[in-house]
Design a protein around this motif. Structure first.
Motif, PDB file in Angstrom:
ATOM      1  N   SER A  30       0.828  -1.202   0.000  1.00  0.00           N
ATOM      2  CA  SER A  30       0.000   0.000   0.000  1.00  0.00           C
ATOM      3  C   SER A  30       0.864   1.254   0.000  1.00  0.00           C
ATOM      4  O   SER A  30       0.577   2.227  -0.712  1.00  0.00           O
ATOM      5  CB  SER A  30      -0.932  -0.002   1.225  1.00  0.00           C
ATOM      6  N   ASP A  32     -17.576  -5.504  -2.818  1.00  0.00           N
ATOM      7  CA  ASP A  32     -16.669  -4.394  -2.527  1.00  0.00           C
ATOM      8  C   ASP A  32     -15.924  -3.955  -3.784  1.00  0.00           C
ATOM      9  O   ASP A  32     -15.811  -2.749  -4.058  1.00  0.00           O
ATOM     10  CB  ASP A  32     -15.679  -4.796  -1.422  1.00  0.00           C
ATOM     11  N   ARG A  37      -0.995   6.186   5.596  1.00  0.00           N
ATOM     12  CA  ARG A  37      -2.055   5.330   6.139  1.00  0.00           C
ATOM     13  C   ARG A  37      -1.638   3.872   6.060  1.00  0.00           C
ATOM     14  O   ARG A  37      -1.112   3.407   5.056  1.00  0.00           O
ATOM     15  CB  ARG A  37      -3.362   5.547   5.372  1.00  0.00           C
ATOM     16  N   GLN A  94      -3.715   1.155   6.203  1.00  0.00           N
ATOM     17  CA  GLN A  94      -4.629   0.374   5.380  1.00  0.00           C
ATOM     18  C   GLN A  94      -5.642   1.286   4.698  1.00  0.00           C
ATOM     19  O   GLN A  94      -6.155   2.216   5.327  1.00  0.00           O
ATOM     20  CB  GLN A  94      -5.381  -0.661   6.230  1.00  0.00           C
ATOM     21  N   ARG A 123      -9.324   2.286   3.185  1.00  0.00           N
ATOM     22  CA  ARG A 123     -10.693   1.991   3.619  1.00  0.00           C
ATOM     23  C   ARG A 123     -11.695   2.527   2.611  1.00  0.00           C
ATOM     24  O   ARG A 123     -11.474   3.572   1.995  1.00  0.00           O
ATOM     25  CB  ARG A 123     -10.960   2.613   4.994  1.00  0.00           C
ATOM     26  N   ILE A 124     -12.832   1.827   2.471  1.00  0.00           N
ATOM     27  CA  ILE A 124     -13.872   2.249   1.535  1.00  0.00           C
ATOM     28  C   ILE A 124     -14.458   3.596   1.938  1.00  0.00           C
ATOM     29  O   ILE A 124     -14.857   4.398   1.092  1.00  0.00           O
ATOM     30  CB  ILE A 124     -14.985   1.178   1.443  1.00  0.00           C
ATOM     31  N   GLY A 125     -14.482   3.875   3.269  1.00  0.00           N
ATOM     32  CA  GLY A 125     -15.008   5.158   3.727  1.00  0.00           C
ATOM     33  C   GLY A 125     -14.191   6.328   3.204  1.00  0.00           C
ATOM     34  O   GLY A 125     -14.738   7.396   2.908  1.00  0.00           O
ATOM     35  N   THR A 153      -6.321   5.262  -2.987  1.00  0.00           N
ATOM     36  CA  THR A 153      -7.052   4.369  -2.086  1.00  0.00           C
ATOM     37  C   THR A 153      -7.705   3.244  -2.871  1.00  0.00           C
ATOM     38  O   THR A 153      -7.672   2.076  -2.458  1.00  0.00           O
ATOM     39  CB  THR A 153      -8.114   5.156  -1.297  1.00  0.00           C
ATOM     40  N   LEU A 213      -6.795  -0.630  -2.370  1.00  0.00           N
ATOM     41  CA  LEU A 213      -7.871  -1.538  -1.971  1.00  0.00           C
ATOM     42  C   LEU A 213      -7.959  -2.732  -2.904  1.00  0.00           C
ATOM     43  O   LEU A 213      -8.073  -3.881  -2.461  1.00  0.00           O
ATOM     44  CB  LEU A 213      -9.212  -0.788  -1.966  1.00  0.00           C
ATOM     45  N   SER A 231      -6.883  -6.539  -1.663  1.00  0.00           N
ATOM     46  CA  SER A 231      -8.020  -7.433  -1.433  1.00  0.00           C
ATOM     47  C   SER A 231      -8.203  -8.452  -2.549  1.00  0.00           C
ATOM     48  O   SER A 231      -9.160  -9.228  -2.528  1.00  0.00           O
ATOM     49  CB  SER A 231      -9.305  -6.618  -1.273  1.00  0.00           C
ATOM     50  N   ARG A 244     -21.687   0.763   1.589  1.00  0.00           N
ATOM     51  CA  ARG A 244     -21.423   0.712   3.035  1.00  0.00           C
ATOM     52  C   ARG A 244     -22.688   0.399   3.816  1.00  0.00           C
ATOM     53  O   ARG A 244     -22.658  -0.360   4.788  1.00  0.00           O
ATOM     54  CB  ARG A 244     -20.830   2.041   3.516  1.00  0.00           C
TER      55      ARG A 244
END
Length: 404
Positions: A141, A222, A280, A282, A284-286, A328, A332, A336, A395
């Protein structure tokens, strides 16, 4: 700051990054010169023509999708990159010589843009997945974010240098300089320590390889959400050559140096966004949702800015949010996705993100020509807001389906 640059501890990543920054500066010099050449020398400020060139350059991401993801997963990525980088340099040299000799026409730029797009379609997924061979999974990442930092740091330098040099020596030399810059990547690839590469097993060669990639994505809500968001923003939002060039020329009455300055200002925001992403642990989807929403708001505010300087300020916000979103999303998807599927899934991501440009760029260019550059910015803003809604919907569904 040590954590932000932790991937640079490895020799292979340091070597790759050194070559990449040189080549990236050259690439942005060429992109700036190409847009300026089409907008001001080969047409009379025709934004649609710029959109068509962009469409031709990114269409191969979709047209060649059955081959590009397969190549990234099954071929030796280092050898593949040797081939694509050398070919990209040769194409840049060809366009540069045509321009310097005074023979370049709009259709020449269209043809070279399409050929560049064909080679880039193979280069991009291989380059993205090759990062995983330069660092371990724990630093992936961070390495993806530092790659974006390099790309957008060059985006600050390249257009600013090009803006000055175009005024002095013309657009042709930008293409020649870019051709020479690919030598840095070829040199870095040759210097890598093969015994320190984190080479994963190649995916088995099956005729249904690409279909497996689509099935894999379809079964992952996702990944589907990320790809839909990327399609919206990539198709209608990431048309910065049109947005910035038309605002610079038609609204603020700027020349090549003003256009280069605006592109560099937005790149400053992109570098900031990439460095924040590198810190960061990790993705995140947010954060994707926030990035999309701020991106939309930034474009909406930029559309109503009355002065050149204020428009530049909003470009910083747009750069931070766009880079937060794209970095991001890339991280991701890579983290994943199973390593054996990573090349195909990344090829799908890049095809959706960049391949949407043939649909969006002519539309955005037509809006700029017909209704004005400010209205074209509003199209991109709407794409950001809709993408944020897609992320929020995912989400909400994920929250209701989770146990407890």
């Amino acid at each position: 700051m040590k954590g932000t640059f932790r991937s640079l501890r490895g020799f292979n990543y340091r070597t790759w990054a050194a070559g990449a920054i040189v080549s990236n500066v050259g690439t942005w010099m060429q992109r700036t010169a190409q847009d300026w050449l089409v907008l001001t020398q080969l047409t009379h400020n025709n934004a649609t023509a710029v959109g068509v060139v962009m469409a031709l350059q990114f269409a191969p991401q979709v047209l060649l999708l059955p081959l590009t993801g397969f190549a990234a997963d099954h071929l030796d990525r280092r050898k593949l990159l040797f081939t694509t980088q050398a070919t990209l340099g040769a194409l840049a040299l060809g366009l540069g010589l045509l321009t310097l000799w005074g023979h370049v026409r709009l259709w020449h730029v269209d043809v070279f843009a399409f050929l560049l797009g064909c080679v880039t379609a193979f280069d991009a997924p291989a380059r993205q997945t090759f990062v995983a061979e330069l660092v371990g999974e724990e630093d992936l990442s961070n390495a993806v974010a530092l790659n974006s930092t390099s790309f957008h740091a060059a985006r600050m330098l390249g257009p600013a240098i090009a803006g000055v040099l175009i005024s002095w020596v013309g657009s042709g030399w930008m293409f020649v300089i870019n051709a020479a810059s690919f030598g840095a990547v070829l040199c870095s690839l040759s210097l890598l320590r093969a015994n320190e590469l984190h080479v994963r097993d190649r995916a088995p060669g099956t005729r249904g390889g690409l279909l497996e990639g689509f099935v894999y994505v379809w079964r992952r809500p996702d990944l589907k959400a990320v790809l839909i968001m990327f399609f919206l923003i990539g198709t209608f939002g990431l048309n910065f050559p049109i947005f910035i060039s038309t605002m610079a020329v038609s609204v603020f009455g700027q020349g090549a140096s003003g256009y280069g300055l605006l592109t560099s200002i937005m790149a400053f925001g992109s570098v900031t966004g990439a460095l924040l992403s590198a810190r960061r642990a990790q993705p995140r989807i947010g954060l994707l949702v926030i990035g999309a929403a701020v991106f939309g708001a930034g474009l909406m505010l930029a559309a109503v800015m009355p002065a050149f300087a204020l428009f530049g300020v909003m470009l910083v916000v747009i750069g931070v949010s766009a880079q937060t979103f794209t970095t991001t999303a890339n991280s991701l998807v890579q983290l994943s996705t199973a390593p054996s599927m990573r090349g195909r899934v990344l090829a799908i991501l890049l095809a959706i993100a960049l391949g949407g440009t043939p649909l969006g760029a002519p539309v955005v260019g037509w809006v700029a020509d017909t209704f004005g550059p400010r209205q074209a910015l509003c199209v991109g803003a709407a794409a950001g807001f809709v993408a944020a809604l897609v992320g929020l919907r995912y989400r909400a569904k994920a929250a209701t389906s989770s146990p407890g």
